[in-house]
Each structure stands twice: as structure tokens, then as C-alpha cells.
Enzyme design. Structure first.
Site, short mmCIF file in Angstrom:
data_model
loop_
_atom_site.label_atom_id
_atom_site.label_comp_id
_atom_site.label_asym_id
_atom_site.label_seq_id
_atom_site.Cartn_x
_atom_site.Cartn_y
_atom_site.Cartn_z
N ASP A 84 0.88 -1.15 0.00
CA ASP A 84 0.00 0.00 0.00
C ASP A 84 0.92 1.21 0.00
OD1 ASP A 84 -2.06 1.78 0.05
OD2 ASP A 84 -3.07 0.93 1.78
C1 BGC Z 1 -4.85 3.45 0.14
C2 BGC Z 1 -5.05 2.43 -0.96
C3 BGC Z 1 -4.90 3.08 -2.30
C4 BGC Z 1 -3.55 3.75 -2.36
C5 BGC Z 1 -3.29 4.43 -3.67
C6 BGC Z 1 -3.56 4.22 -0.03
O1 BGC Z 1 -3.50 5.28 0.84
O2 BGC Z 1 -4.85 2.81 1.38
O3 BGC Z 1 -6.32 1.83 -0.85
O4 BGC Z 1 -5.06 2.15 -3.32
O5 BGC Z 1 -3.46 4.72 -1.34
O6 BGC Z 1 -4.04 5.56 -3.81
#
Ligand code: BGC
Length: 808
Positions: free
Chosen positions: A296
Site C-alpha cells: 500500500d
Molecule cells: C490506500 C489504498 C490506495 C492507495 C493508492 C492508499 O493510501 O490505502 O487503498 O489504493 O493509497 O491511492
């Protein structure tokens, strides 16, 4: 490299540069293994590390941002030039990967998120727009209990991914709705892993049918936003396997997602992205996952541990992380063979991507057709909680008085990365008008003027990320004057009262008035409007425009009907009115429990955890409120409720609820009959069948749920667990359907920590077929002669400390 190869590569590179789009014919001549061999260490490091997150901000601001957020890119270097270029492929996406046309390596564009594709709707200097469809949130889809429907939404969503030129959609999200307060519950499906897994599998199949990828997330146990970057979840092996990993296992095995996104949090002391147990032993060895794993955005802390764990890609990455990785290989801290495997997995997916295949993009998805998909899906996922004769609208209803801020400022989806940039949201008011109902300008003007003022003073810090990334945080409900309600009751035929809530990434909700509980203005609104309309012999209906569970028990019987519309996507107002008018007969059922009080839930004692005092650290028990997105506060949450999550707890311990798991009303009635089992003795599988008849006056669909109660001799079991579900087609009055379900040993098994295996115990099992987890219509029993070991799996993710667990 021989001369002719060199020339053809050169021509291809020139073609690539000229077209602005990568053709992959070079690498089609080369195997992925050959490509890996041809890469320098630097290129490998650049490939596994993302190129940083790009916000289209003025350079003066961007330069001050941390490297992973777009700062520090030196565009005078070849790498910097390349990154600058590929970031422009699809503005507004969450991440990109490096490209080396001379090696046949194309870039992959990774874009959010669960309710639709998230990209920038406009581009500097262009008049064209790039809107995407805001589909209903995951919670709505789960409430439909209709995997075919969800797959069709996935097909439409994936089409937009393809047409706009992305390669992997960072979706679906399938964490368990462990606690009603998790800020991201709207992105997740259910409190039950079977529902979550089946929904996610259907979504992945739909999206990937377009030849684009998915990233199922957040793997694993990311059930809260409070200190999500550092929280250590202490959880038993059994709860982990049965509750928190099971949905992912189903999705991996039934739909083969191209990628998996590891979560921010730690599990039993180790960051998910650094856990070899999770990403290699469980995901790959036990389940057979073949794609690549990405972090993530900003997750974990040790890039070497991540590579070793099998977390192949770091996002969003930065030039600093690339340097760390190169040094780790050079100093022998990381074996280059490990890096090669990570690279190979990324390239194995790359060869499947549209960009690699040179697919032409139209930038013109059929947004009209997709609006129709979202309109129908949302209507099918709404849950009718109460109905005392108010719905569907009687024929004489023409004039509708809509109360509540959210009637005018309808919420299509949650905030943060899961927020889609859609062209419009149909408000409830517009939905009513589109269907030919008369509404009242005086009410509209009053609400709009109030909201405009209230927005000026609203506390913007409530969710920092929503403020940063967009997303609607509703203003506090307007206090309604009783005389307004009375005036409207004299003119209108019926009252609608919309209660709105929103939440999202970066913050959890609170068990306070105005959040989990309705606040005074909202409760007064329901009472005042209902009283005024009742005094005139007219009815009032409450619409819940919410992303997560709210308290209902104290007020739900005041109005004549309550419809949980959730956050139904951009066609929301039309979808709600389709249900109110009777054009669609509601068939949604809750995929999560609505407790009477927040404290009644099994996780309420330990959610969202506590600060951990670490030696030498400053006092970290200080302010934990507000923006907890990027902080790393030593924090721990102990899942003492163990396997008793949601209905597994409420039903086992007989705790009264407002609405149970699986609950939902219809405008018609159904009769269940002829429950049959293929055999009374279990022989690897038992087939359950049941007839469902529409005994009412209007056509409708029924969600049928199959629960099993197990003997629970050595392995303690909840009172019942969902083992299968299905939905009838639209049944005309008087018509019947037979639904049948295959129950194999894996659906009945429990995880035995002592033997590290899934076991179906010998003994008598009761199959309960019902309209909800409490409304069981028919039961039958069968027996399992001997214990069955369904699968022996890896010993992994064992908690490092003892803790009290809930028992029956
Ligand atoms: C979120 C994810 C997301 C990623 C990219 C993160 O902060 O937890 O769900 O896909 O950002 O935007």
C-alpha cells in the site's frame, strides 16, 4: 547482441518515442526470464520501486514535498526524464512503474479504486473531460447478494480502466467490517468472509474480463484507519485464517487477481508487507497465488524485508528507496536472486497488460450505459429496513416534500482514494423530479442556503484526507422549524427525510452523536416531520444515505418506512426513487449487523486499540485524534473477540440487535418449502435444495441464505455460520424457483491451530435455510462419520504473546 537485433531494437525505440505509446513486439521475442537477465541492477531496482506519487501541483510546492509524493525528481537524468514522461500517461492515477522500451519493458499504470476508476477528470490545456462512473460502494454490492450483478458492474468498471488506458485497478477492497466505526467500511463488503470473498471474486472476474488487472486489498487485517501505518494487530491463527484471510483466499482461488496489495498494518508483530509468512507461505504456498504483490502507498519500513517477504513492488517509492535497494544488493544484504524473482513476477503480469499489448485506447467509455448499470445495481442493493405501508408510493402520491441536508446534497460514495471523479451525482430531489414527482422550491432554497453558510464554518480537519483528495463531509443537520414541517404536511402527499453520513480513508468514525448515533437535530427532524404528516393522515419515510452502520433502534419505528440506500453511486437519486416508486422491488439484505448500541458489538471494547509505550519513546498516548494517515505511533489492537465477529457473536451470545445480518424486507412475501438434502450422510459433499415461492402481489427477488451449525466438539464453533447463498431471478406473483447449493467439507471446516490444518469434525450438522441469519425457514440435518482434514497448511503468523480470547 547481434547487429540486426540492435537495429530492430533501435527502430522499435524510435517508434515507441514517436507514438507515445509502447509497442511490445521486442519482448514478445524474448521470454520474461531473458528480459530479467538483460536488466542492470539499477533498472531492476527502478522497476520494483514505483516512481513516486504525482500530484499536478506547481513545481514550487512539489519540490517541498517528500520524495514519495512527487518531490525530488531530477528531470535532467535519464531516469527522471522517463518518470516525468510516464507520469503523464494517465493523469491522476495512484502509481506507475518504470519502462525500458529498449528491453521491451512497458510501464504499468495503477489506478484506484473500489467504486470506479479514479483519474483526473480534466487535463491542463484541454477542454475534453475524463470523467469516470461512480458505481455503488462495495457495501451496496454486497447487500445485493448477487454475484452475477457484481460481476456485471466489474465488467463496466474494467471497461473504463481499459478505455482510459490504465493497466491495473487498485480494487476490490475486501477487509472485514469488523467494527461499525472503521472509516473505510464503505469500501469493504461485509462482516462475513464468505460474502466478502464471493463478492470480490465476482468483481475481479468482471474487471479482468476486459484484459486489465486488479489488486485485491488491503492484505491483510486492515480493519481500522486509526494509526493504520503502525498498528500491530494481535490476532489468533484461527481468527486470522477463518475471518480475516478467508475472503482473500476465495478471491485468489476463484478469480486469480493479477496483483495483491499488502496492507499498512502489522499483524502479530510484523508489517504485512514484510511478512514472509503472509506473502509467501500463505498467499503463494498455501493458496497458489501467481501474480505480484505491491505495498500500500508508503507501507512498511524495510525494503529488504519486503523483497524477501515476497512483496514484489514498493509504491509509490522514491529515488531514495531505489538507492537503498541498490546498496542492499551491493552490500550483500539482499540476494540479487530474490530481486530477480520480484522482477520476474512483475514482468509476468506486464506481458498481460493492455499497454504491453499495444491496445489502442479510446478515452471514450460508454458512460451512459454505465450510468444505467450503476442505477440498477444500486436499486438492487438497497435494504428496506422498515415498511408500515408507506412504500411503494401509493398511486395518488404526486407531491413530495424532501427534508434533510442530504436530500439536496446526496452522497454517492465515501472519501479518500476510493472517491471517484464522476461527472455528476443525481440528488434525491433530481431523482424525484426525473420520475415526475413535484418537489418544493421553498424547501430546496432553505436547505441550500443553510448548507452554503454551514460549509463556511465546518470543521475541515475532521478528515484531512477528504479535505486533500476531495470527498463530501456532510454539514451538521439543519434544525427544522416545526411550522415548516406543518406547512409542508398541508401541501405535500408524503415526506422523505434523508440522513447522510460520510467517512473514508485516514480516519475512523466515532460512537458519538452526529456519527454512529443520530444527533439531536436529526432525531428531532424525524419526529417533527413524521408528527406533522401523521396529523394530516400522511406518511413519512427515512432514507439512510450512509457508508457505514448507524444507530437505528431508538427512532426506526417513528417513521412509516426506513430505506437504507447506502451510498449508491452517481445515479443515487434515480436509484432511490426507483425503489420508492415501486419500479424496483427492494431485494437487498444486510451484509452486516446493525447493533442496538455501539457497545453491544464484540469489538467495541478493544477498537481501535491502545498506544504502546516503547522504551525511550516520548509519551505517545497524546492526541491520537484527527489525521492518522501517515503517522507511525506505536499502537496495538488485540482482537479478543477472536472468531466472534458480527453475527457470529450476536447470534451465539443471544445479544439483541436492531437488524440482524442477512435482514431485509420486500414489497412482496416469499414462502420457503421442500428443503431437501442429497444425503443424510456426508460423503465429501451434500447438496441442499429449497423451493421459494412469491406469495405476494408484486414481482420480486429473494436472497436465500444457507447457514450451518456444526457439532463443535473439539473445535468450538459459533452458533451458525453462512456456508452458501443465492438469489432468485425476478419471480412474478405465484411463481416459484428451486435453488440448490453444494456444501463441501471446506465450507464446514474450522482452522485447528494444534495441527495447522482445516478440519471438518465428525458429528451431526444442521443446515438452516433462511431469509436472514435469524429468520430461519427450514432446517435439516446430516452427519459426518469421521473427522476430515480438508487441508494441511503452513504454520504462520503465530501471535508472539498470550491474550484472552472470547469463548462460548
Ligand atoms: C490506500 C489504498 C490506495 C492507495 C493508492 C492508499 O493510501 O490505502 O487503498 O489504493 O493509497 O491511492
Amino acid at each position: 547482441m547481434n547487429e540486426s537485433r540492435r537495429i530492430s531494437l533501435l527502430i522499435l525505440s524510435i517508434l515507441f518515442l514517436a507514438s507515445g505509446y509502447v509497442s511490445a513486439s521486442v519482448s514478445q521475442q524474448k521470454s520474461v526470464k531473458e528480459i530479467v537477465k538483460s536488466m542492470s541492477l539499477e533498472q531492476k531496482a527502478q522497476l520494483v520501486i514505483g516512481t513516486g506519487m504525482y500530484f499536478p501541483l506547481p513545481d514550487s510546492i512539489r519540490e517541498k514535498m517528500p520524495p514519495s509524493f512527487g518531490g525530488g525528481l531530477d528531470t535532467s537524468t535519464p531516469y527522471g526524464k522517463m518518470v516525468d514522461k510516464i507520469r503523464g500517461y494517465l493523469p491522476g492515477t495512484a502509481g506507475v512503474t518504470a519502462e525500458y522500451p529498449e528491453l521491451g519493458i512497458t510501464s504499468q499504470t495503477l489506478a484506484d479504486g473500489p467504486a470506479g476508476l479514479r483519474i483526473s477528470p480534466s487535463r491542463p490545456g484541454e477542454t475534453d473531460t475524463y470523467y469516470c462512473t461512480a458505481f455503488p460502494i462495495a457495501t451496496v454490492m454486497a447487500s445485493s447478494w448477487d454475484t452475477e450483478l457484481v460481476e456485471s458492474v466489474g465488467k463496466a468498471m474494467g471497461k473504463e480502466v481499459l478505455e482510459y488506458g490504465a493497466d491495473v485497478l487498485l480494487a476490490p477492497a475486501l477487509n472485514i467490517q469488523r467494527d461499525p466505526l472503521c472509516g473505510r467500511n464503505f469500501e469493504y463488503y461485509s462482516e462475513d468472509p464468505l460474502v466478502a470473498g464471493k463478492m470480490a471474486a465476482a468483481m475481479v472476474k468482471g474487471i479482468q474480463s476486459n484484459g486489465v488487472g486488479t489488486s485485491i486489498k488491503h492484505f491483510a487485517v486492515n480493519n481500522q484507519e486509526t494509526n493504520r501505518m503502525s498498528v500491530d494487530v494481535i490476532v489468533s491463527e484461527r481468527a486470522l485464517r477463518e475471518i480475516y484471510l478467508k475472503g482473500f483466499k476465495i478471491a485468489v482461488q476463484e478469480s486469480e487477481p493479477w496483483t495483491v496489495m499488502s496492507s499498512y498494518n502489522k499483524v502479530n508483530g510484523v508489517y504485512a508487507s514484510e511478512s514472509h509468512d503472509l506473502l509467501t507461505k500463505i498467499l503463494r504456498n498455501d493458496w497458489g497465488f501467481k501474480g505480484y504483490v505491491m505495498t500500500d502507498w508508503g507501507g512498511g519500513s524495510d525494503v529488504v524485508a519486503q523483497m524477501n517477504a515476497g512483496n514484489d513492488m514498493i509504491q509509490p517509492g522514491s529515488t531514495a528507496t531505489i538507492k537503498t535497494l541498490i546498496e542492499a544488493v551491493e552490500s550483500g544484504k539482499l540476494d540479487e536472486a530474490v530481486l530477480d524473482t520480484n522482477v520476474e513476477r512483475i514482468l509476468n503480469i506486464m506481458v498481460e497488460t493492455p499497454r504491453y499489448k499495444g491496445t489502442k485506447i479510446s478515452n471514450k467509455p460508454d458512460l451512459k450505459a454505465h450510468a444505467e448499470v450503476t442505477r440498477q445495481t444500486a436499486a438492487d442493493g438497497m435494504v428496506l429496513l422498515e415498511n408500515n405501508g408507506a412504500l411503494p408510493f401509493a398511486k395518488n402520491i404526486k407531491n413530495v416534500a424532501a427534508f434533510g441536508n442530504s436530500s439536496y446534497d446526496f452522497i454517492s460514495g465515501g472519501t479518500g482514494s476510493g472517491d471517484v471523479n464522476e461527472a455528476y451525482t443525481v440528488s434525491l430531489l433530481q431523482g424525484l423530479e426525473n420520475a415526475g414527482y413535484k418537489t418544493y422550491d421553498e424547501l430546496k432554497n432553505t436547505y441550500e442556503a443553510y448548507m452554503e453558510e454551514a460549509r463556511k464554518t465546518q470543521d475541515k480537519s475532521r478528515n484531512f484526507l477528504a479535505a486533500l483528495m476531495g470527498g463530501k463531509i456532510p454539514v451538521d443537520e439543519m434544525a427544522l422549524d416545526a411550522t415548516v414541517a406543518e406547512e409542508m404536511a398541508a401541501k405535500a402527499d408524503i415526506a422523505l427525510i434523508t440522513i447522510g453520513r460520510n467517512a473514508g480513508e485516514g480516519g475512523d468514525r466515532e460512537a458519538v452523536e452526529g456519527d454512529f448515533y443520530l444527533n439531536k437535530n436529526e432525531k428531532d427532524l424525524i419526529k417533527t416531520v413524521t408528527d406533522a404528516f401523521h396529523a394530516k393522515g400522511k406518511k413519512a419515510v427515512v432514507i439512510l444515505n450512509i457508508g457505514g452502520v448507524v444507530e437505528t433502534a431508538s427512532w426506526s419505528t417513528i417513521p412509516d418506512a426506513v430505506l437504507c440506500a447506502w451510498q449508491p453511486g452517481q445515479e443515487g437519486g434515480n436509484s432511490v426513487v426507483d425503489v420508492l416508486s415501486g419500479k424496483v422491488n427492494p431485494s437487498g439484505k444486510l451484509a452486516q449487523t446493525f447493533p442496538v448500541k455501539y457497545e453491544d458489538g464484540s469489538s467495541s471494547d478493544n477498537f481501535p486499540g491502545v498506544a504502546v509505550k516503547t522504551e525511550g519513546a516520548e509519551d505517545n498516548t497524546a492526541d491520537q485524534s484527527g489525521f492518522s494517515m501517515m503517522r507511525r505511533v506505536p499502537w496495538e489492537v488485540v482482537y479478543e473477540e477472536d472468531i466472534y465477529v458480527g453475527y457470529r457473536y450476536f447470534n451465539t451470545f443471544d445479544v439483541p440487535v436492531a437488524y440482524e445480518f442477512g435482514y431485509g424486507k420486500s414489497y412482496t412475501t416469499f414462502e420457503y418449502s421442500h428443503l431437501k438434502l442429497s444425503d443424510k450422510k456426508f460423503d465429501g459433499k451434500v447438496t441442499v435444495s429449497i423451493d421459494v415461492k412469491n406469495t405476494g402481489d408484486v414481482a420480486g427477488k429473494e436472497v436465500v441464505q444457507v447457514y450451518a451449525s456444526a457439532p463443535g466438539k473439539h473445535l468450538e464453533k459459533p452458533e451458525e455460520e453462512l456456508v452458501a447463498f443465492g438469489k432468485t431471478a425476478l419471480l412474478k406473483p405465484g411463481k416459484s424457483a428451486t435453488l440448490s447449493f453444494d456444501i463441501d467439507a471446506s465450507l464446514l471446516a474450522s482452522f485447528d491451530e494444534a495441527s495447522t490444518s482445516w478440519i471438518t469434525e465428525a458429528g451431526d450438522y444442521t443446515v438452516k435455510v433462511g431469509a436472514s441469519s435469524k429468520d430461519i425457514k427450514a432446517k435439516a440435518t446430516f452427519s459426518v462419520a469421521n473427522d476430515i482434514t480438508v487441508q494441511q497448511v503452513s504454520k504462520a503468523m503465530v501471535p508472539q504473546k498470550d491474550f484472552e480470547k472470547m469463548h462460548r
